[in-house]
Design an enzyme around this catalytic site. Structure first.
Site, mmCIF file in Angstrom:
data_model
loop_
_atom_site.group_PDB
_atom_site.id
_atom_site.type_symbol
_atom_site.label_atom_id
_atom_site.label_comp_id
_atom_site.label_asym_id
_atom_site.label_seq_id
_atom_site.Cartn_x
_atom_site.Cartn_y
_atom_site.Cartn_z
ATOM 1 C CG ASP A 35 -2.316 5.345 -28.838
ATOM 2 O OD1 ASP A 35 -2.534 6.925 -29.025
ATOM 3 O OD2 ASP A 35 -3.010 4.224 -28.517
ATOM 4 C CB SER A 37 1.667 10.672 -34.090
ATOM 5 O OG SER A 37 1.676 11.476 -34.649
ATOM 6 C CG PHE A 38 2.349 10.544 -27.332
ATOM 7 C CD1 PHE A 38 2.222 11.205 -27.597
ATOM 8 C CD2 PHE A 38 2.141 9.125 -27.030
ATOM 9 C CE1 PHE A 38 2.665 11.588 -25.955
ATOM 10 C CE2 PHE A 38 2.849 9.377 -25.454
ATOM 11 C CZ PHE A 38 2.892 11.016 -25.085
ATOM 12 C CG ASP A 39 4.159 5.255 -28.677
ATOM 13 O OD1 ASP A 39 3.954 6.142 -27.950
ATOM 14 O OD2 ASP A 39 3.620 4.755 -28.782
ATOM 15 C CE LYS A 109 2.616 -1.996 -25.019
ATOM 16 N NZ LYS A 109 1.359 -1.177 -25.258
ATOM 17 N NE ARG A 131 -0.179 1.835 -16.046
ATOM 18 C CZ ARG A 131 0.522 2.425 -17.568
ATOM 19 N NH1 ARG A 131 -0.004 1.534 -19.093
ATOM 20 N NH2 ARG A 131 1.644 2.799 -17.583
ATOM 21 C CE LYS A 268 6.329 -8.594 -19.234
ATOM 22 N NZ LYS A 268 4.600 -9.194 -19.000
ATOM 23 C CB CYS A 386 -22.846 26.977 -41.474
ATOM 24 S SG CYS A 386 -23.410 25.127 -40.835
ATOM 25 C CB CYS A 408 -27.640 25.201 -37.851
ATOM 26 S SG CYS A 408 -26.672 23.772 -38.883
HETATM 27 N N1 LIG Z 1 -2.071 9.684 -28.698
HETATM 28 C C1 LIG Z 1 -1.888 10.628 -27.938
HETATM 29 O O1 LIG Z 1 -1.485 11.570 -27.865
HETATM 30 C C2 LIG Z 1 -1.215 9.800 -26.856
HETATM 31 C C3 LIG Z 1 -0.673 11.039 -25.395
HETATM 32 C C4 LIG Z 1 -0.125 9.469 -24.485
HETATM 33 C C5 LIG Z 1 0.012 8.174 -24.149
HETATM 34 N N2 LIG Z 1 -0.625 7.643 -25.450
HETATM 35 C C6 LIG Z 1 -1.284 6.853 -25.673
HETATM 36 O O2 LIG Z 1 -1.319 5.892 -24.740
HETATM 37 C C7 LIG Z 1 -1.002 4.477 -24.644
HETATM 38 C C8 LIG Z 1 -0.415 4.218 -22.695
HETATM 39 O O3 LIG Z 1 1.109 4.227 -22.625
HETATM 40 P P1 LIG Z 1 1.730 3.516 -21.845
HETATM 41 O O4 LIG Z 1 3.246 4.373 -21.146
HETATM 42 O O5 LIG Z 1 0.775 2.856 -20.588
HETATM 43 O O6 LIG Z 1 2.548 2.334 -22.396
HETATM 44 P P2 LIG Z 1 2.305 1.257 -23.149
HETATM 45 O O7 LIG Z 1 0.445 0.899 -22.799
HETATM 46 O O8 LIG Z 1 1.955 1.370 -24.468
HETATM 47 O O9 LIG Z 1 2.668 0.075 -22.459
HETATM 48 C C9 LIG Z 1 2.480 -0.318 -21.320
HETATM 49 C C10 LIG Z 1 1.381 -1.543 -20.374
HETATM 50 O O10 LIG Z 1 1.351 -2.293 -22.099
HETATM 51 C C11 LIG Z 1 0.728 -3.506 -21.270
HETATM 52 N N3 LIG Z 1 0.422 -4.684 -21.718
HETATM 53 C C12 LIG Z 1 -0.004 -5.596 -23.208
HETATM 54 N N4 LIG Z 1 0.490 -6.316 -23.551
HETATM 55 C C13 LIG Z 1 1.172 -6.802 -22.555
HETATM 56 C C14 LIG Z 1 2.707 -7.903 -21.793
HETATM 57 N N5 LIG Z 1 2.560 -8.778 -22.802
HETATM 58 N N6 LIG Z 1 3.347 -7.702 -20.502
HETATM 59 C C15 LIG Z 1 3.334 -6.539 -20.237
HETATM 60 N N7 LIG Z 1 2.833 -5.632 -20.175
HETATM 61 C C16 LIG Z 1 2.168 -6.231 -21.497
HETATM 62 C C17 LIG Z 1 0.320 -3.201 -20.159
HETATM 63 O O11 LIG Z 1 -0.309 -3.308 -19.195
HETATM 64 C C18 LIG Z 1 1.602 -2.073 -19.616
HETATM 65 O O12 LIG Z 1 0.356 -1.453 -18.720
HETATM 66 C C19 LIG Z 1 0.421 4.185 -25.094
HETATM 67 O O13 LIG Z 1 0.211 3.683 -26.468
HETATM 68 C C20 LIG Z 1 0.684 5.532 -26.328
HETATM 69 O O14 LIG Z 1 1.300 6.073 -27.512
HETATM 70 C C21 LIG Z 1 -1.022 8.325 -26.964
#
Ligand SMILES: NC(=O)c1ccc[n+]([C@@H]2O[C@H](COP(=O)([O-])OP(=O)(O)OC[C@H]3O[C@@H](n4cnc5c(N)ncnc54)[C@H](O)[C@@H]3O)[C@@H](O)[C@H]2O)c1
Length: 660
Positions: A35, A37-39, A109, A131, A268, A386, A408
């Site tokens: 995650d 790395s994605f971010d 978070k 969600r 927030k 293998c 195998c």
């Molecule tokens: N590894 C990959 O290839 C890949 C690809 C796509 C997405 N992702 C991951 O998926 C995850 C989901 O992405 P996203 O866009 O939903 O973002 P996110 O999960 O990072 O953020 C949004 C979420 O945070 C939550 N949250 C938790 N604590 C909170 C708080 N105190 N107040 C408000 N909200 C709170 C909410 O429920 C909200 O849905 C991310 O971590 C991202 O890195 C990974």
């Protein structure tokens, strides 16, 4: 030479990578990168192209599919459950803070699974949902009732509470750490269990942080109200100025002791008036931001690569590294996923032993080799045979495959393990399957169906009661949903999503086996690679399928009923709603479309026929305003699509035409 980083890519490449990994994560449920790395990838794109529309398409909705189970009961989120904007450094956070007046409310978070809970006029929990795509979630009411300490009745009327369900770290360590990678994935799974009673075993908890249906002047007041109603809330601070970064530092230091996984700190705007003034994008509210932890990273040296045989015969690399402590645990092994990913990590010259590497733990748990910091000198040898059975290997697209994996032992046992797990035949763990295989009692999934209790009783630690129970469980799955059966075959790319599509579209196994790759590739969300792999897999497994069908009866989903309203112009049409309408809720509008033989995808898709919005929004649209859905529809239209963008009154007329 070190491997390329995201920063080296062009805007087009970055966009392509974001789309690809977003899809891998949300649709295929098989992320290839962490995650973190994605971010960082998203951040790299944001820096280079802040107005790239791909930035608005991240998440399940952006994956452009009905990422939620097509068979699940759905709930529409109004307003949508959005994501959060992200910051990775103090400067970005402070820039965000400059946009408004007043204090901020800060909470950790929570790295769990977002959910919403509706309470009826009497204050009883009436419906809960995930969600999902943000606008539509899966109903999980019965499952969430098993969340510990979640109030089932509150002293309030017609409210909706939103927040994050999670598994306490203590529960994960006590019950699951040996078998599962992360508490978050377990939480997601536990909330969707068919048998809601079992959800209780996961000891999930819930943190509330949003409340709809009551009005507040400040975020702090809202959090206090949630607490008073009996919800657990994450620790909350109300701060300003210097305390902003200090609170991040404080939470970050205590990260390991919070008792739950966190991946950052959420800020927030405290004033609700300010929140309203700032508004939201299609992806996130502008009045909130998540300052993400940079994760526990550590440097190590890659010493060796060993090769693991999987059920499909794929031979996947595992890196052996010098011990490195990450988030409190010593890591020495790290999955390199598959041949292609391993090669990508190594850049142009390929991955070499002796390389200095950057290691991190995904979501604070799974170790991941993020990138090579300094190249080594000895190339990784790719096995020509293998390691378990000696069969020759060959490269198939991204993976190294053993040619004769049907002989195998390791691959076979893993295949049977996968079969029992997807068929939901409980009680057959790896140890028992190894014994059954070595005794030549079960060398293929088919053998399970001719197994007898007395044969089982000949094995170590299997008494009569257990043997009978196991046989009974196999017997109980002789009639099985086609979707489960398809997944159980273990064919590459034939996972949950693709199986569900096949089960929906075809009404017999013969029809499924006759599907041609070219035609299947045309189906929305499938594409050539998946179509090719699935049709080839079905052919290659013809004998196994025939043999299994001697014992198994497949259950197909009941065909969709004939439309309740005949002759409607909406019959066979795909209709998507955006924003709110005056005359009916989105759920009712969708039901009306379905009654007329139409369907409602959860996002803007190429073959959409109507995009419907309230008349007020229609006026804004005519005046030049565009939401991201509208932009997407117009983009598809420019590429030859035929999506009619209409207002509520036109939609109502279309509905009436059906009545006569
Ligand atoms: N590894 C990959 O290839 C890949 C690809 C796509 C997405 N992702 C991951 O998926 C995850 C989901 O992405 P996203 O866009 O939903 O973002 P996110 O999960 O990072 O953020 C949004 C979420 O945070 C939550 N949250 C938790 N604590 C909170 C708080 N105190 N107040 C408000 N909200 C709170 C909410 O429920 C909200 O849905 C991310 O971590 C991202 O890195 C990974």
């Amino acid at each position: 030479m070190s491997a390329p980083t995201w920063e080296d890519l062009s805007i087009e490449e970055l966009e392509e990578q974001v789309r690809y990994h977003n899809r891998k994560y949300w649709v295929d449920d098989a992320p290839e990168i962490s995650d973190e790395s994605f971010d960082r990838l998203v951040e790299a794109l944001r820096r280079k192209a802040p107005s790239s529309e791909v930035l608005d398409q991240i998440g399940p909705a952006g994956a452009d599919v009905d990422a939620i189970d097509p068979n699940a009961e759905k709930l529409t989120h109004d307003p949508p459950m959005l994501s959060l904007d992200k910051a990775y450094d103090e400067a970005t956070l402070l820039k965000w803070y400059e946009k408004f007046e007043g204090d901020v409310v800060v909470t950790p978070k929570v790295d769990g699974v977002a959910g919403c809970f509706r309470y009826d006029a009497q204050g009883r929990l009436s419906v809960a949902a995930t969600r999902g795509t943000g606008t539509v979630g899966e109903v999980i009411t019965e499952q969430v009732k098993r969340i510990k300490k979640l109030p089932l009745k509150v002293d309030a009327s017609s409210i909706e509470v939103r927040g994050e369900a999670y598994m306490p770290v203590e529960v994960f360590e006590r019950k699951f750490k040996h078998d599962y990678a992360s508490p978050r994935n377990l939480t997601a799974g536990a909330l969707k269990l068919k048998d809601p009673e079992k959800t209780a075993d996961y000891e999930l908890r819930f943190f509330a942080f949003d409340l709809l249906g009551e009005t507040f002047e400040s975020e702090a007041e809202k959090m206090a109200r949630l607490k008073a109603l009996g919800f657990e809330t994450p620790e909350t601070f109300q701060v300003s100025d210097e305390a902003i970064q200090a609170t991040y530092d404080d939470i970050s230091k205590r990260r390991g002791q919070l008792g739950y996984e966190t991946d950052g700190v959420v800020y927030k705007a405290n004033s609700i008036a300010e929140q309203k003034r700032l508004g939201s994008t299609a992806h996130h509210p502008r009045w909130a931001i998540a300052y993400k932890f940079q994760g526990d990273a550590g440097e190590s040296v890659l010493r060796d690569v060993v090769w693991n045989v999987s059920r499909t015969g794929a031979i996947n690399p595992v890196g052996i590294v010098d011990p490195v402590v990450l988030s409190g645990a010593t890591v020495t092994r790290v999955s390199l996923h598959n041949l292609a990913i391993m090669e990508h990590l190594g850049g142009e010259e390929g991955l070499k032993l002796g390389s200095k590497v950057l290691m991190m733990r995904r979501g604070g748990v799974i170790p991941n080799l993020e990138r090579v910091l300094e190249g080594g000198d000895e190339p990784v040898a790719i096995p020509s045979a293998c390691p378990e059975c000696g069969a020759p290997t060959e490269r198939q697209n991204d993976v190294l495959m053993a040619n004769h994996s049907e002989n195998c032992r390791a691959a076979k046992i893993r295949q049977i393990e996968h079969f029992v797990s997807r068929m939901e035949i409980k009680g057959f763990g790896p140890k028992l399957l190894e014994q059954l295989y070595d005794a030549e009692l079960v060398t293929s999934p088919v053998d399970l169906f001719t197994l007898s209790a007395s044969e089982l009783m000949g094995l170590k630690r299997v008494g009569e009661i257990l043997a009978n129970k196991l046989i009974e469980r196999i017997g109980g799955r002789k009639e099985v949903e086609v979707e489960k059966f398809l997944q159980a075959l273990g064919i590459h790319e034939l996972g949950k999503h693709v199986s569900a599509i096949l089960a929906e579209r075809y009404d017999s196994m013969e029809a499924i086996r006759a599907v041609e790759a070219e035609a299947f590739a045309e189906v929305h969300t499938i594409g050539e690679v998946i179509a090719e792999s699935v049709t080839r897999g079905l052919q290659e497994n013809a004998e196994l399928i025939d043999d299994l069908l001697e014992h198994i009866t497949l259950v197909f989903p009941t065909p969709r009923e004939a439309p309740a309203v005949e002759g409607s112009p909406l019959a066979g049409k795909r209709v998507l709603f955006t924003g709110a309408m005056e005359s009916m809720t989105r759920k009712d509008a969708q039901a009306e479309v379905e009654k007329r033989g139409g369907d409602c995808p959860s996002s803007v898709v190429k073959d959409l026929d109507y995009l419907v919005m309230g008349d007020a929004d229609m006026e804004r649209f005519e005046g030049g305003w565009r939401s991201s859905k509208l932009k997407k529809a117009e983009k598809f239209n420019a590429e030859g699509g035929n999506i009619a963008i209409i207002g509520e009154s036109t939609f109502l007329k279309l509905l009436e035409e059906g009545e006569g």
